[in-house]
Write a protein that holds these residues in place. Structure first.
Motif, mmCIF file in Angstrom:
data_model
loop_
_atom_site.group_PDB
_atom_site.id
_atom_site.type_symbol
_atom_site.label_atom_id
_atom_site.label_comp_id
_atom_site.label_asym_id
_atom_site.label_seq_id
_atom_site.Cartn_x
_atom_site.Cartn_y
_atom_site.Cartn_z
ATOM 1 N N CYS A 31 51.771 45.454 28.052
ATOM 2 C CA CYS A 31 51.943 44.066 28.493
ATOM 3 C C CYS A 31 51.182 43.816 29.792
ATOM 4 N N ARG B 131 47.487 43.800 28.942
ATOM 5 C CA ARG B 131 47.125 42.545 28.264
ATOM 6 C C ARG B 131 46.945 41.423 29.276
ATOM 7 N N LYS B 132 47.869 41.328 30.236
ATOM 8 C CA LYS B 132 47.746 40.300 31.277
ATOM 9 C C LYS B 132 46.446 40.466 32.050
ATOM 10 N N VAL C 286 43.662 41.967 31.121
ATOM 11 C CA VAL C 286 42.490 41.698 30.292
ATOM 12 C C VAL C 286 42.347 40.193 30.020
ATOM 13 N N CYS C 287 43.450 39.505 29.827
ATOM 14 C CA CYS C 287 43.383 38.057 29.594
ATOM 15 C C CYS C 287 42.946 37.320 30.860
ATOM 16 N N THR C 288 43.303 37.849 32.018
ATOM 17 C CA THR C 288 42.886 37.251 33.280
ATOM 18 C C THR C 288 41.402 37.534 33.541
ATOM 19 N N ASN C 289 40.958 38.718 33.164
ATOM 20 C CA ASN C 289 39.558 39.140 33.377
ATOM 21 C C ASN C 289 38.946 39.619 32.063
ATOM 22 N N PRO C 290 38.598 38.715 31.156
ATOM 23 C CA PRO C 290 38.086 39.118 29.837
ATOM 24 C C PRO C 290 36.775 39.903 29.883
ATOM 25 N N GLU D 248 38.774 44.688 20.355
ATOM 26 C CA GLU D 248 39.994 44.387 19.604
ATOM 27 C C GLU D 248 41.260 44.697 20.391
ATOM 28 N N VAL E 161 43.182 43.301 22.748
ATOM 29 C CA VAL E 161 44.265 42.311 22.849
ATOM 30 C C VAL E 161 44.964 42.143 21.502
ATOM 31 N N ASP E 162 44.202 42.075 20.428
ATOM 32 C CA ASP E 162 44.805 41.932 19.095
ATOM 33 C C ASP E 162 45.618 43.172 18.714
ATOM 34 N N ASP F 54 48.845 42.952 20.565
ATOM 35 C CA ASP F 54 49.716 41.972 19.904
ATOM 36 C C ASP F 54 50.343 42.551 18.639
#
Length: 182
Positions: free
Chosen positions: A34, A37-38, A40-44, A90, A92-93, A96
């Motif tokens: 988790c 993920r945060k 990576v989503c903040t810094n793609p 892949e 993040v996916d 999930d």
């Protein structure tokens, strides 16, 4: 034969879940994923660095070791596996997918409460607890979406289940009854 993105996500997500379960580290891995993920989503751009064909594998491994140093052995092993097989895009996916397996195993559901006005955290929590109790789940975490068109009440969407307790829906049913009687 190349695997589709969905097949890759499912294979790696299942493998990680089973590995974490075998190592008795499910909760630790879930928490770390988790956080990852945060980040990576903040810094793609992190994902593209580890997927960049221009960088050699030694440079990528050096960069990854700096990122993964605070993670458990299970997550470190997983991240290195993604790097070795060039499936970092892949990530993040896969996380999930892992989270879905984790939630299913722990009888945890995630859903949406659609209301005419914004609900506070206590109201969302009480609504989720009530749903969980009714359907024999450990917990239900709800996200609130506001839709003034439903007039009042709540529409709950949890998994495949939709419970429409909106005023708009009740008025529609009353209208249908009145029309059918005439």
């Amino acid at each position: 034969m190349a695997l589709s993105r969905e097949e890759i996500v499912a294979r790696y997500g299942n493998a990680l879940f089973n590995y974490a379960q075998d190592m008795n580290a499910l909760d630790t891995v879930k928490e770390e994923l988790c956080e990852l993920r945060k980040a990576v989503c903040t810094n793609p751009q992190i994902l593209s660095v580890f997927s960049d064909p221009i960088l050699n594998s030694d440079e990528k491994k050096k960069s990854l070791s700096a990122i993964e140093q605070d993670f458990s052995t299970e997550v470190q092993t997983f991240l290195n596996l993604l790097l070795d097989y060039n499936h970092f895009l892949e990530l993040v996916d896969i996380i999930d997918f892992f989270n879905k397996l984790y939630n299913d195993s722990k009888k945890i559901m995630v859903g949406t409460a659609i209301t005419a006005v914004k609900l506070d955290e206590d109201q969302l929590s009480a609504l989720g607890d009530s749903y969980a109790k009714k359907f024999g789940l450990a917990s239900v975490t709800l996200e609130n979406k506001v839709d003034p068109e439903i007039i009042g009440g709540v529409i709950l969407k949890v998994g495949d289940c939709v419970i429409d307790g909106s005023v708009k829906n009740r008025l529609k049913k009353i209208r249908a009854q009145l029309i059918s009687k005439n």
